[in-house]
Write an enzyme that holds these catalytic residues in place. Structure first.
Site, PDB file in Angstrom:
ATOM      1  N   LYS A 202       0.699  -1.136   0.098  1.00 44.31           N
ATOM      2  CA  LYS A 202      -0.012  -0.037   0.004  1.00 44.31           C
ATOM      3  C   LYS A 202       0.968   1.361  -0.052  1.00 44.31           C
ATOM      4  O   LYS A 202       1.782   1.568   0.959  1.00 44.31           O
ATOM      5  CB  LYS A 202      -0.996  -0.089   1.263  1.00 44.31           C
TER       6      LYS A 202
ATOM      7  N   LYS B 258      -2.094  -1.676  -3.883  1.00 45.41           N
ATOM      8  CA  LYS B 258      -3.046  -0.316  -3.812  1.00 45.41           C
ATOM      9  C   LYS B 258      -2.179   0.986  -3.803  1.00 45.41           C
ATOM     10  O   LYS B 258      -1.369   0.928  -2.984  1.00 45.41           O
ATOM     11  CB  LYS B 258      -3.742  -0.513  -2.524  1.00 45.41           C
TER      12      LYS B 258
END
Ligand code: PBG
Ligand code: ZN
Length: 326
Positions: A196, A249
């Site tokens: 992330k 992500k």
């Protein structure tokens, strides 16, 4: 004398049927996970201003949306909660009567086959908006783990089928795995936000979830967008700690990373097509500058082609409809 040669690659593109026979990547509605925002209060269906088509729902209105998701054949939703009160340790995240816990029970009661994923983080529940507990300017790692583990257990108790920790504290997967196992939830999988990045693409989400950090940023725990090797380190750590799925992500600017992860792990990889990616498409489409349907299907296909087995996307309802030819 050398003779120039060329191959007739166009032969395989001569007709629609021929093209469909050699198509390498096919999107299915079963690939999608639909994100939903649940909020305290009554009779609330608030459109998020920066995310047209996406709403915050109070529990009494939530089923309108869930029923639609189920009728479209989307197999799964991920829940984000907006509590009425926030505090320093994000108590609302692990309250048995918290907004995500109640929403989970409600959904599972009506739709036992829908896979409900609980996002496990503190930022929506802390008054400072960080994903862990803070001391001064510092976001503390180990003290946050305990609260995250408690949150995960309370979500599993409420009936969540998958726990999705998004906080980026080191060791969160193993801390949550141990706590789930001790509480008797050894069969509840962990979908880790393993890779992330600290991304500006999360802007609209922070409006939707009211989770913007009140001071500083998330750069001491989320990853530097410039780094590639580090993504593999993060992925490897979560594999070792017992994750069952790995999320990459954002998605669109990180397709190279998606492919790297896919080539290096033996777990299902999940693309998170984040809020800012959605908002850009919606804004351009609203201006008539792009063909929304074609852009969305092309974008989602590229994520799958890059290695995603599943796609978390705000476009899920539209895309499911389009794939059915509706
Ligand atoms: C919070 C969280 C964020 C997103 C999912 N979980 C935002 C953040 O880290 O600030 C972003 C999702 C999106 O932009 O769609 N831990
Ligand atoms: Zn967070």
């Amino acid at each position: 004398m050398t003779q120039l040669q060329f191959r007739r690659n166009r032969r395989l593109r001569t007709s629609k049927t021929m093209r469909s026979m050699v198509r390498e990547t096919i999107l299915h509605k079963e690939d999608f996970i639909y994100p939903m925002f649940v909020i305290e209060g009554e009779n609330v269906k608030n459109e998020v201003s920066s995310m047209p088509g996406i709403h915050q729902f109070s529990l009494d209105r939530l089923m309108e949306e869930v029923d639609e998701v189920v009728s479209l054949g989307i197999p799964s939703v991920i829940l984000f909660g907006i509590p009425s009160e926030k505090d320093a340790t994000g108590t609302g995240a692990f309250d048995e009567e918290g907004i995500v816990q109640r929403a989970t029970r409600l959904i599972k009661e009506k739709h036992p086959d829908l896979v409900v994923i609980a996002d496990t983080c503190l930022c929506e529940f802390t008054d400072h908006g960080h994903c862990g507990v803070v001391h001064g300017d510092e976001v503390l790692n180990d003290p946050s783990l305990e609260l995250l583990a408690k949150t995960a257990v309370s979500q599993a108790k409420a009936g969540a089928d998958i726990i999705a920790p998004s906080n980026m504290m080191d060791g969160f997967v193993i801390a949550i795995r141990q706590a789930l196992d001790e509480a008797g939830f050894e069969n509840v999988p962990i979908m880790s936000y393993a890779v992330k990045y600290a991304s500006a693409y999360y802007g609209p989400f922070r409006d939707a979830a009211d989770s913007a950090p009140q001071f500083g940023d998330r750069k001491t725990y989320q990853m530097d967008p410039a780094n590639r090797m580090e993504a593999l380190r993060e992925a490897e750590s979560d594999v070792m700690e017992g994750a069952d799925f790995l999320i990459v992500k954002p998605a669109l600017s990180y397709l190279d990373i998606m492919r790297d992860v896919k080539n290096n792990v033996l777990l299902p990889v999940v693309a998170y097509n984040v809020s800012g990616e959605y908002s850009m498409v919606k804004a351009a489409a609203a201006n008539g500058w792009i063909n929304e349907k074609e852009i969305v299907l092309e974008t989602l296909t590229s994520m799958k082609r890059a290695g995603a087995d599943l796609i978390l996307t705000y476009h899920a309802k539209d895309a499911a409809r389009w794939l059915e030819g509706k």
